[in-house]
Structures are given as C-alpha cells and as structure tokens.
Motif scaffolding. Structure first.
Motif, short mmCIF file in Angstrom:
data_model
loop_
_atom_site.label_atom_id
_atom_site.label_comp_id
_atom_site.label_asym_id
_atom_site.label_seq_id
_atom_site.Cartn_x
_atom_site.Cartn_y
_atom_site.Cartn_z
N MET A 121 0.83 -1.14 -0.22
CA MET A 121 0.05 -0.09 0.01
C MET A 121 0.99 1.21 -0.10
O MET A 121 0.43 2.08 0.44
CB MET A 121 -0.86 0.01 1.35
CG MET A 121 -1.98 -1.04 1.26
SD MET A 121 -3.39 -1.08 0.13
CE MET A 121 -4.55 -0.28 1.19
N LYS A 122 2.16 1.12 -0.65
CA LYS A 122 2.91 2.17 -0.68
C LYS A 122 2.22 3.45 -1.34
O LYS A 122 2.62 4.61 -1.11
CB LYS A 122 4.10 1.83 -1.29
CG LYS A 122 5.30 3.02 -1.58
CD LYS A 122 6.30 2.54 -2.25
CE LYS A 122 7.54 3.74 -2.24
NZ LYS A 122 8.74 3.46 -3.36
N PHE A 123 1.37 3.32 -2.23
CA PHE A 123 0.74 4.17 -3.03
C PHE A 123 -0.21 5.31 -2.28
O PHE A 123 -0.12 6.33 -2.64
CB PHE A 123 -0.18 3.60 -4.00
CG PHE A 123 -1.26 2.90 -3.86
CD1 PHE A 123 -2.54 3.66 -3.48
CD2 PHE A 123 -1.28 1.92 -3.45
CE1 PHE A 123 -3.61 2.96 -3.08
CE2 PHE A 123 -2.37 1.04 -3.02
CZ PHE A 123 -3.78 1.65 -2.69
N SER A 174 -11.09 0.95 -3.82
CA SER A 174 -11.34 2.33 -3.09
C SER A 174 -10.27 3.56 -2.79
O SER A 174 -10.28 4.54 -3.10
CB SER A 174 -12.26 2.25 -1.94
OG SER A 174 -13.46 1.77 -2.27
N ALA A 175 -9.34 2.74 -2.24
CA ALA A 175 -8.12 3.48 -1.70
C ALA A 175 -7.43 4.06 -3.08
O ALA A 175 -6.94 5.26 -3.21
CB ALA A 175 -6.93 2.55 -1.07
N LEU A 190 -6.85 8.87 -6.90
CA LEU A 190 -6.86 9.31 -8.15
C LEU A 190 -7.93 10.35 -8.66
O LEU A 190 -7.67 11.16 -9.46
CB LEU A 190 -6.83 8.24 -9.35
CG LEU A 190 -5.63 7.44 -9.10
CD1 LEU A 190 -5.60 6.03 -10.03
CD2 LEU A 190 -4.12 8.31 -9.55
N CYS A 191 -9.07 10.08 -8.21
CA CYS A 191 -10.30 11.17 -8.63
C CYS A 191 -10.25 12.41 -7.66
O CYS A 191 -10.38 12.47 -6.72
CB CYS A 191 -11.47 10.16 -8.05
SG CYS A 191 -13.14 11.12 -8.66
N MET A 217 -16.60 0.13 -12.94
CA MET A 217 -16.73 1.82 -13.46
C MET A 217 -15.62 2.64 -12.55
O MET A 217 -14.62 3.16 -13.17
CB MET A 217 -17.92 2.41 -13.19
CG MET A 217 -18.02 3.79 -13.72
SD MET A 217 -17.44 5.36 -12.80
CE MET A 217 -18.42 4.71 -11.00
N MET A 218 -15.55 2.48 -11.22
CA MET A 218 -14.19 2.96 -10.72
C MET A 218 -13.08 2.38 -11.00
O MET A 218 -11.95 3.13 -11.24
CB MET A 218 -14.42 2.67 -9.27
CG MET A 218 -15.52 3.32 -8.41
SD MET A 218 -15.90 2.68 -6.92
CE MET A 218 -14.51 2.72 -5.97
#
Length: 163
Positions: free
Chosen positions: A1-3, A87-88, A93-94, A145-146
């Motif tokens: 989860m480094k992002f 979701s993370a 990004l959104c 879609m996400m």
C-alpha cells in the motif's frame, strides 16, 4: 500500500505501472466473478431460485446451508480485499470529491446489501432474490466503473497535470 504514501502517484515511475497492473487484475476479477456467480448460483430470478430452493420437476436439489455459508464466506473476503484496495486507489486518483464520495459509498453499500440479501432469500423469503441480483450487479458495475475511471485518471493526462 505504498501508493497511499507517495504524493504524486501518476508520475511515480514505480507506482504507476504497479497500480495499472493492480487495476487490470481487479477488472479481470470482477468480470470473472460475474461469470462465475452466473455459473454457480445463477443471476436470474429463475436460476437463483432453483439453486436455493431446488426444483422437483427437473430433479434439482436445493442448495445446502453449508454451500451457502461457504459462498458467503468467500464473497465477504474477496469483496473486502477488492473494494478496500480499489477504493484506496480510486480515492487517490479521482479529483472530484463529491463523485468520489458517492461512488465509493454506493459501491460499498450495494456490496453489503448483496451479502445481506442472499441469506435472507435462503432463510426467509424468495422476495429477496431480486434485491440480491440488483445489489450484486450494482456493486459489480460500480466497481468496474471505478476501475476503468482509475485507469483513465492514472494514464490519461488531465488538465491539472498539464499546468
């Protein structure tokens, strides 16, 4: 989860392809899950009803409680892993806060309702079959879609990126 720690995920030379691969696998998983559920339990009112309650005329045995609990167990695990990870990524990004909030919450609520409606259909009433099917398709379509939106945000330059 480094992002979750990297400030600019879209321009990080390591994280961008890793997230792209992750999103591609989530897309493939969600698509395969629809086909798998259609084959295992059915995703129409008739086929799902026959799976849950059987059909004497066609010599179809009803699903056992063990089968239902095992199905729910695996669904809960894979939903959790898929939706929390997706979701993370999507939240990072959104850029539109309202869109992000609505999409994530609708997807999560639909997934929780799908988990709830299947045992209600099995134990209480066949009236919960249609709500299960609707919730199942809603959370899958929203998650797909996400996923596609996240891939778009990740790889297509936005106006804010060009400035």
């Amino acid at each position: 989860m480094k992002f979750t720690l990297v400030k600019d995920v879209k321009h990080d030379s390591l994280m961008r392809p890793l997230l792209g691969g992750l999103l591609l696998f989530i897309f493939l998983f969600l698509t395969a899950d629809i086909f798998l559920k259609n084959d295992h339990i059915g995703l129409t009112p008739t086929t799902l009803s026959q799976t849950l309650f059987g059909n004497e005329e066609e010599f179809i045995e009803p699903a056992s409680e063990h089968f239902l609990l095992e199905l729910m167990h695996s669904d809960i695990f894979f939903m959790m892993m898929t939706l929390l990870t997706l979701s993370a990524v999507y939240a990072r990004l959104c850029q539109n806060n309202t869109l992000r909030l609505v999409n994530i919450n609708v997807t999560m609520i639909a997934a929780l309702l799908a988990i709830l409606f299947l045992p209600l259909a099995y134990y209480l009433s066949a009236h919960f079959i249609l709500p299960y099917i609707a919730a199942f398709y809603l959370w899958h379509l929203m998650a797909l879609m996400m996923t596609l939106a996240s891939l778009f945000y990740l790889f297509v330059p936005q106006k804010s990126d060009l400035n």
